[in-house]
Write an enzyme that holds these catalytic residues in place. Sequence first.
Site, PDB file in Angstrom:
ATOM      1  N   SER A   9      32.978  45.942  43.199  1.00 56.15           N
ATOM      2  CA  SER A   9      33.760  45.032  42.351  1.00 56.15           C
ATOM      3  C   SER A   9      33.772  45.579  40.940  1.00 56.15           C
ATOM      4  O   SER A   9      32.718  45.645  40.283  1.00 56.15           O
ATOM      5  CB  SER A   9      33.146  43.635  42.359  1.00 56.15           C
ATOM      6  OG  SER A   9      33.684  42.900  41.274  1.00 56.15           O
ATOM      7  N   HIS A  34      37.318  46.512  44.933  1.00 55.16           N
ATOM      8  CA  HIS A  34      37.485  45.057  44.910  1.00 55.16           C
ATOM      9  C   HIS A  34      37.872  44.614  43.495  1.00 55.16           C
ATOM     10  O   HIS A  34      37.178  44.920  42.524  1.00 55.16           O
ATOM     11  CB  HIS A  34      36.153  44.423  45.329  1.00 55.16           C
ATOM     12  CG  HIS A  34      36.174  42.938  45.498  1.00 55.16           C
ATOM     13  ND1 HIS A  34      36.647  42.317  46.646  1.00 55.16           N
ATOM     14  CD2 HIS A  34      35.773  41.942  44.680  1.00 55.16           C
ATOM     15  CE1 HIS A  34      36.517  41.013  46.525  1.00 55.16           C
ATOM     16  NE2 HIS A  34      36.000  40.748  45.325  1.00 55.16           N
ATOM     17  N   ASP A  36      38.556  41.389  41.142  1.00 53.73           N
ATOM     18  CA  ASP A  36      38.321  39.941  41.016  1.00 53.73           C
ATOM     19  C   ASP A  36      39.229  39.345  39.965  1.00 53.73           C
ATOM     20  O   ASP A  36      39.086  39.623  38.775  1.00 53.73           O
ATOM     21  CB  ASP A  36      36.860  39.698  40.616  1.00 53.73           C
ATOM     22  CG  ASP A  36      35.930  39.869  41.796  1.00 53.73           C
ATOM     23  OD1 ASP A  36      36.182  39.226  42.835  1.00 53.73           O
ATOM     24  OD2 ASP A  36      34.964  40.634  41.684  1.00 53.73           O
ATOM     25  N   MET A  38      40.510  36.131  37.964  1.00 51.38           N
ATOM     26  CA  MET A  38      40.080  34.771  37.578  1.00 51.38           C
ATOM     27  C   MET A  38      40.987  34.235  36.488  1.00 51.38           C
ATOM     28  O   MET A  38      41.319  34.965  35.547  1.00 51.38           O
ATOM     29  CB  MET A  38      38.644  34.820  37.052  1.00 51.38           C
ATOM     30  CG  MET A  38      37.663  35.461  38.015  1.00 51.38           C
ATOM     31  SD  MET A  38      36.053  35.611  37.251  1.00 51.38           S
ATOM     32  CE  MET A  38      35.142  36.416  38.585  1.00 51.38           C
ATOM     33  N   HIS A  67      40.979  39.858  45.199  1.00 51.30           N
ATOM     34  CA  HIS A  67      40.396  38.529  45.448  1.00 51.30           C
ATOM     35  C   HIS A  67      40.906  37.580  44.367  1.00 51.30           C
ATOM     36  O   HIS A  67      40.517  37.677  43.207  1.00 51.30           O
ATOM     37  CB  HIS A  67      38.859  38.683  45.403  1.00 51.30           C
ATOM     38  CG  HIS A  67      38.112  37.397  45.513  1.00 51.30           C
ATOM     39  ND1 HIS A  67      36.764  37.298  45.219  1.00 51.30           N
ATOM     40  CD2 HIS A  67      38.489  36.147  45.893  1.00 51.30           C
ATOM     41  CE1 HIS A  67      36.349  36.052  45.405  1.00 51.30           C
ATOM     42  NE2 HIS A  67      37.388  35.333  45.807  1.00 51.30           N
ATOM     43  N   MET A  69      40.955  34.324  42.535  1.00 57.17           N
ATOM     44  CA  MET A  69      40.254  33.065  42.232  1.00 57.17           C
ATOM     45  C   MET A  69      41.113  32.335  41.213  1.00 57.17           C
ATOM     46  O   MET A  69      40.752  32.180  40.043  1.00 57.17           O
ATOM     47  CB  MET A  69      38.858  33.375  41.661  1.00 57.17           C
ATOM     48  CG  MET A  69      37.898  33.880  42.712  1.00 57.17           C
ATOM     49  SD  MET A  69      36.488  34.750  41.980  1.00 57.17           S
ATOM     50  CE  MET A  69      37.197  36.384  41.869  1.00 57.17           C
ATOM     51  N   MET A 140      31.948  33.626  50.439  1.00 53.78           N
ATOM     52  CA  MET A 140      31.358  33.730  49.102  1.00 53.78           C
ATOM     53  C   MET A 140      29.865  33.433  49.199  1.00 53.78           C
ATOM     54  O   MET A 140      29.459  32.374  49.679  1.00 53.78           O
ATOM     55  CB  MET A 140      32.019  32.727  48.141  1.00 53.78           C
ATOM     56  CG  MET A 140      33.436  33.064  47.723  1.00 53.78           C
ATOM     57  SD  MET A 140      33.660  34.727  47.063  1.00 53.78           S
ATOM     58  CE  MET A 140      32.567  34.708  45.621  1.00 53.78           C
ATOM     59  N   GLY A 145      33.159  33.165  39.997  1.00 51.02           N
ATOM     60  CA  GLY A 145      33.380  33.035  38.559  1.00 51.02           C
ATOM     61  C   GLY A 145      32.646  34.085  37.743  1.00 51.02           C
ATOM     62  O   GLY A 145      33.168  34.549  36.736  1.00 51.02           O
ATOM     63  N   GLY A 147      29.827  37.620  37.814  1.00 54.43           N
ATOM     64  CA  GLY A 147      28.998  38.600  38.503  1.00 54.43           C
ATOM     65  C   GLY A 147      27.532  38.345  38.170  1.00 54.43           C
ATOM     66  O   GLY A 147      27.204  37.493  37.331  1.00 54.43           O
ATOM     67  N   GLY A 148      26.652  39.042  38.865  1.00 61.56           N
ATOM     68  CA  GLY A 148      25.233  39.019  38.519  1.00 61.56           C
ATOM     69  C   GLY A 148      24.458  37.782  38.939  1.00 61.56           C
ATOM     70  O   GLY A 148      23.355  37.542  38.446  1.00 61.56           O
ATOM     71  N   ASP A 178      30.500  38.426  49.419  1.00 60.95           N
ATOM     72  CA  ASP A 178      30.763  38.707  48.004  1.00 60.95           C
ATOM     73  C   ASP A 178      29.855  37.846  47.133  1.00 60.95           C
ATOM     74  O   ASP A 178      29.957  36.621  47.146  1.00 60.95           O
ATOM     75  CB  ASP A 178      32.245  38.383  47.725  1.00 60.95           C
ATOM     76  CG  ASP A 178      32.683  38.718  46.311  1.00 60.95           C
ATOM     77  OD1 ASP A 178      31.877  39.261  45.540  1.00 60.95           O
ATOM     78  OD2 ASP A 178      33.858  38.427  45.998  1.00 60.95           O
ATOM     79  N   GLY A 179      28.980  38.528  46.375  1.00 64.55           N
ATOM     80  CA  GLY A 179      28.128  37.828  45.414  1.00 64.55           C
ATOM     81  C   GLY A 179      26.658  38.072  45.680  1.00 64.55           C
ATOM     82  O   GLY A 179      26.148  37.748  46.754  1.00 64.55           O
ATOM     83  N   GLY A 180      25.998  38.701  44.704  1.00 66.73           N
ATOM     84  CA  GLY A 180      24.553  38.931  44.831  1.00 66.73           C
ATOM     85  C   GLY A 180      24.188  39.911  45.936  1.00 66.73           C
ATOM     86  O   GLY A 180      23.076  39.860  46.475  1.00 66.73           O
TER      87      GLY A 180
HETATM   88  C1  DX5 Z   1      32.246  36.465  41.900  1.00 64.46           C
HETATM   89  C2  DX5 Z   1      33.117  37.647  42.260  1.00 64.46           C
HETATM   90  C3  DX5 Z   1      32.323  38.792  42.784  1.00 64.46           C
HETATM   91  C4  DX5 Z   1      31.368  39.370  41.790  1.00 64.46           C
HETATM   92  C5  DX5 Z   1      30.280  40.097  42.503  1.00 64.46           C
HETATM   93  O1  DX5 Z   1      33.042  35.484  41.359  1.00 64.46           O
HETATM   94  O2  DX5 Z   1      34.028  37.281  43.276  1.00 64.46           O
HETATM   95  O3  DX5 Z   1      33.121  39.814  43.353  1.00 64.46           O
HETATM   96  O4  DX5 Z   1      31.998  40.224  40.872  1.00 64.46           O
HETATM   97  O5  DX5 Z   1      29.404  40.544  41.552  1.00 64.46           O
HETATM   98  P1  DX5 Z   1      27.859  40.797  41.859  1.00 64.46           P
HETATM   99  O6  DX5 Z   1      27.795  41.868  42.887  1.00 64.46           O
HETATM  100  O7  DX5 Z   1      27.361  41.210  40.529  1.00 64.46           O
HETATM  101  O8  DX5 Z   1      27.275  39.504  42.355  1.00 64.46           O
HETATM  102 ZN    ZN Z   2      35.228  38.889  44.577  1.00 61.85          ZN
END
Ligand code: DX5
Ligand code: ZN
Length: 219
Positions: A9, A34, A36, A38, A67, A69, A140, A145, A147-148, A178-180
Amino acid sequence: MSKVLIAPSILAADFSRLGEEILKVQQAGADWIHCDIMDGHFVDNISFGPAIVGFVRKQTNLPLDVHLMIEHADHYVPRFVDAGANSITVHVESEAKHDVEKTLQQIRDAKCRTGLTLNPDTDFKLVEPFLDAIDMLLIMTVHPGFGGQSFRPEQMDKVKRAAKWNESRSRKIDIEVDGGINAETARVSIENGANVLVAGTSIFKTNDYAKAIRDLRGG
Ligand code: DX5
Ligand code: ZN
């Protein structure tokens, strides 16, 4: 399922050197990129739009996994198609304000791979009616919303349900998380049936992207 695909991402990339970052993850073995998107309404953050996706398209031939959002995804789908998206994933939640079935058809008609996703608090039952109409289900593993954030292990129940659904069908859908996602949570996700891993922080915030990607695949 088949080979595990890694989709870095770019949300976690250094945007002052975005072109270089994309080349680096590509050389490091990324399968998809990927993106993202938003809008500050569907999620409490604003990232980037079609113009940046178009720039990413010029940097790489890797598939672009977009993706969305955002609210009114149907209104913006054509712009991401024109920007060069290969797959477009939309949210199923009512806050996303679109006719899910119609939007999926719109993505399919544009010859893009069709993805559907759901927030951690959304019941799997909401996506079930659409599974026959998509190429990929994105689970998800954080609230979208930012990362991290930390991986939510309870979401593995949905991954298992999607994998079970796949067992009953000859046409399989990709199961993306996706996420963490890091080496440890990647292992957990794969064990439960995921085959596409999105990762921002665990790739772009390290010094060795190739090692990070190898670790996500299980070393
Ligand atoms: C969250 C995004 C993710 C995010 C993942 O809203 O959809 O794609 O960037 O980031 P990490 O890998 O840092 O959790
Ligand atoms: Zn994503």
